[in-house]
Design an enzyme around this catalytic site. Structure first.
Site, short mmCIF file in Angstrom:
data_model
loop_
_atom_site.label_atom_id
_atom_site.label_comp_id
_atom_site.label_asym_id
_atom_site.label_seq_id
_atom_site.Cartn_x
_atom_site.Cartn_y
_atom_site.Cartn_z
CE LYS A 281 -14.77 -0.38 20.00
NZ LYS A 281 -13.74 -0.61 18.96
CD GLU A 372 -6.23 -1.37 5.64
OE1 GLU A 372 -7.10 -1.72 6.45
OE2 GLU A 372 -5.97 -0.16 5.39
NE ARG A 400 -8.81 2.03 3.03
CZ ARG A 400 -9.04 2.72 4.15
NH1 ARG A 400 -9.21 2.08 5.29
NH2 ARG A 400 -9.09 4.02 4.12
#
Length: 636
Positions: A281, A372, A400
């Protein structure tokens, strides 16, 4: 320059290996420069340059569908598919989206901006192509930035393997989401990708089993040995137990190696296959590589030479404080007093302000990954066991887990505190990231208390009061960024001693009553001044608590001919609907005319909060205009 000549994926296939390397360097420079002018997701895209190039050289988009999970890693894909000029307006109003967008290009089949959904999309598309005679179309799901930690991804894997659906899963493994990826699978993958011996060892065993003539007994023994070897390296065993073939790990910055792996995987017709690709990354840009928190995962405007944000100007600016920073200070101070307080996040410890809490209370901090639903039900379990769980989450991601909030937390009346960041119109990330639905959803939970501080200075009082509520859940919502502080024109005469006892009346007038929730209160103050200049005198209330509604506020509102509610969320079913219903239930001789201002029943585009507020009539001018218009109708 190769990038300037790149108009479609087909242009990639004419480039030599050295030219591809030059192109990748140009792409990285371009992405850094572009994002520095607009803000956006930087680290993820810098890590996916070679991966994007290899995919588009092997597969023929849009005939072959490439799904990006999450879509914030699709900037290079956008460049390859001919949208280079649009990057000048990346994430700007009427400009290029920061995620795949079906309205922009046929190469964007899915507007995928929430994590862990790509494999379910792949399952459905593969089924559709099979049943409609389009088996020649391949489905490729690129899942990265920690998305494999989400439960939905595991559900999809189970079905992909069970039905032997033909799909290629590219696991873009950079070990991170916003923060280092949290999962047992990720931990073992980290060991696997760091070992140079796994691929050679497995190939040797497979080669032996294929080439050497053996009796059944010996072959069974060696099969067992191969299985034992796979179980030493848990990711291959994990995937293949589910019926998903595993290939890798492959160097995600070696285009040739990835092309070879992708071509082999494309030829596999017996079911789903995972190609495990290892990337870095932020690769190629030193400030991103050296950012230990999130490798510049997302960033605002910055100096491309240093990676640093410009110093903010303070000339003629209102006094502001950052909501998330105030939350961090408040939570830590409370946790020092109360050892039962624990903090939970779903893969976003930095963005939700929990990193300082983690450093001070490492054994009371839980990052559950991009999960979540699990975050909320585990919080319910913690509360049932006597702890005071605090879940820090963005409004859009909290959506969610509505089922868990409703039935696991609400039904059991458990004292879980939901700290809802990025509530309301959030700006450049667009439709999927505006926090417009939390009021409508969470005020529908019986026993739920919903706080909406109108400024950051009110947040500590809201949190302190939330801790006093032990017979049900609490949500505290606040907008992205900064808000006005006590004693300023935008936030005058702030009272923070008691958020729940009463709403706060700012001014009194006979012509109309404005109830402005949360951050809209500042705009309502200005609207009241505009109206007063026209001879229209209004009462103005800061509700502070959206549920339960304050009775004194309702009684005062009922005494006016017009009540105007203002909220930075959906108009239908939100705060205004609660007020409307409550006024209907009052024992009053007449019910006032009610105008509800909020966001319409549509998906809002990307743009700054100021731009969208103005377009929707939620700024001072719009609120004042709505009052004048309705009063004119009443008196006509």
């Amino acid at each position: 320059m190769h990038l300037a000549k790149l108009t479609s994926p087909a242009d990639l296939r004419a480039l030599s290996p050295s030219q591809l390397d030059e192109l990748c360097a140009e792409i990285r420079d371009f992405v850094v420069q572009a994002v520095s002018q607009t803000g956006g997701h930087l680290g993820s895209n810098l890590g996916a340059v070679e991966l994007s190039v290899a995919l588009h050289r092997v597969f023929e988009s849009p005939r072959d569908v490439i799904i990006w999970d999450t879509g914030h890693q699709a900037y290079v894909h956008k460049l390859i598919t001919g949208r280079r000029d649009g990057f000048e307006q990346l994430r700007q109003r009427h400009g290029l989206s920061g995620y795949p967008s079906t309205s922009e290009s046929p190469h964007d089949v899915v507007e995928n901006s929430h994590a862990s959904t790509s494999l379910s999309w792949a399952s459905g598309l593969a089924t559709g192509f099979q049943l409609t005679g389009h088996e020649h179309r391949r489905v490729v799901a690129v899942i990265g930035d920690g998305s494999m930690t989400g439960g939905m991804a595991f559900e999809a894997l189970n079905n992909l393997g069970h039905y032997a659906q033909r799909a290629l899963i590219v696991l873009n493994d950079n070990g991170r989401s916003y923060a280092p990826t949290v999962s047992r699978l990720s931990t073992v993958m980290s060991r696997l990708r760091q070992s140079p011996h796994y691929v050679q060892g497995r190939r040797a065993v497979d080669h032996l089993l294929e080439r050497v003539p053996l009796g059944d007994g010996v072959r069974r023994s060696l099969d067992s040995a191969a299985a034992a070897m796979r179980e030493m390296w848990e990711p291959p065993a994990f995937f293949e137990t589910l019926g998903v073939r595993y290939v890798g790990p492959v160097d995600g910055h070696d285009i040739s190696a990835m092309e070879s792996a992708f071509r082999d995987a494309a030829a596999y017709a017996s079911g789903p296959i995972v190609v495990h690709v290892v990337t870095q990354k932020g690769r190629g840009y030193a400030p991103a590589e050296h950012d230990t928190e999130k490798h510049l995962h997302d960033i605002g405007l910055f100096d491309p030479a240093t990676g640093s944000a410009p110093s903010p100007s303070t000339d003629n600016r209102p006094v502001l404080r950052d909501y998330t920073a105030v939350f961090t200070e408040t939570l830590i101070a409370a946790a020092r007093r109360d050892r039962d307080i624990v903090a939970i996040t779903a893969a976003m410890p930095g963005s939700t302000g929990l990193l300082p809490f983690q450093r001070e209370f490492p054994d009371r901090f839980y990052d559950v990954g991009i999960a979540e639903q699990h975050a909320l039900t585990s919080a319910a379990g913690m509360a049932r066991a006597g702890l005071r769980p605090v879940v820090a989450v963005y409004s859009t991601f909290l959506a969610r887990a509505f089922d868990q909030a409703l039935y696991d937390i609400g039904l059991h009346r458990l004292p879980v505190i939901l700290c809802v960041d990025r509530a309301g119109i959030t700006g450049p990330d667009g439709a999927s990231h505006h926090g417009l639905y939390d009021i409508a959803m969470f005020t529908r939970i019986p026993g739920m208390t919903v706080f909406a501080p109108s400024g950051p200075d009110e947040l500590p009082a809201a949190f302190a009061q939330a801790l006093e509520i032990t017979d049900g859940p609490v949500a505290i919502r606040w907008p992205r960024g900064k808000g006005p502080v006590s004693g300023t024109v935008q936030q005058p005469d702030l009272v923070t001693s008691d958020m729940r006892a009463e709403a706060r009346q700012h001014r009194s007038g006979p012509d109309a009553c404005i109830l402005a929730a949360g951050q809209t209160f500042s705009a309502a103050i200005e609207a009241a001044e505009l109206l007063s200049a026209d001879g229209v005198e209004v009462s103005l209330w800061d509700p502070r608590v959206l549920k339960p509604l304050d009775r004194a506020m309702l009684l005062d509102a009922a005494a006016h001919p017009l009540v105007v509610t203002v909220e930075d969320g959906v108009r239908v079913g939100g705060f205004g609907s609660l007020v409307n219903d409550a006024l209907q239930q009052l024992d009053s001789p007449s019910v006032p005319r009610i105008t509800q201002l909020g966001t319409p029943d549509t998906y809002l585009p990307h743009g700054t909060a100021q731009e969208l507020h103005a377009e929707l009539g939620l700024d001072a001018v719009g609120i004042a205009a709505a009052v004048r218009k309705t009063l004119a109708r009443i008196t006509a």
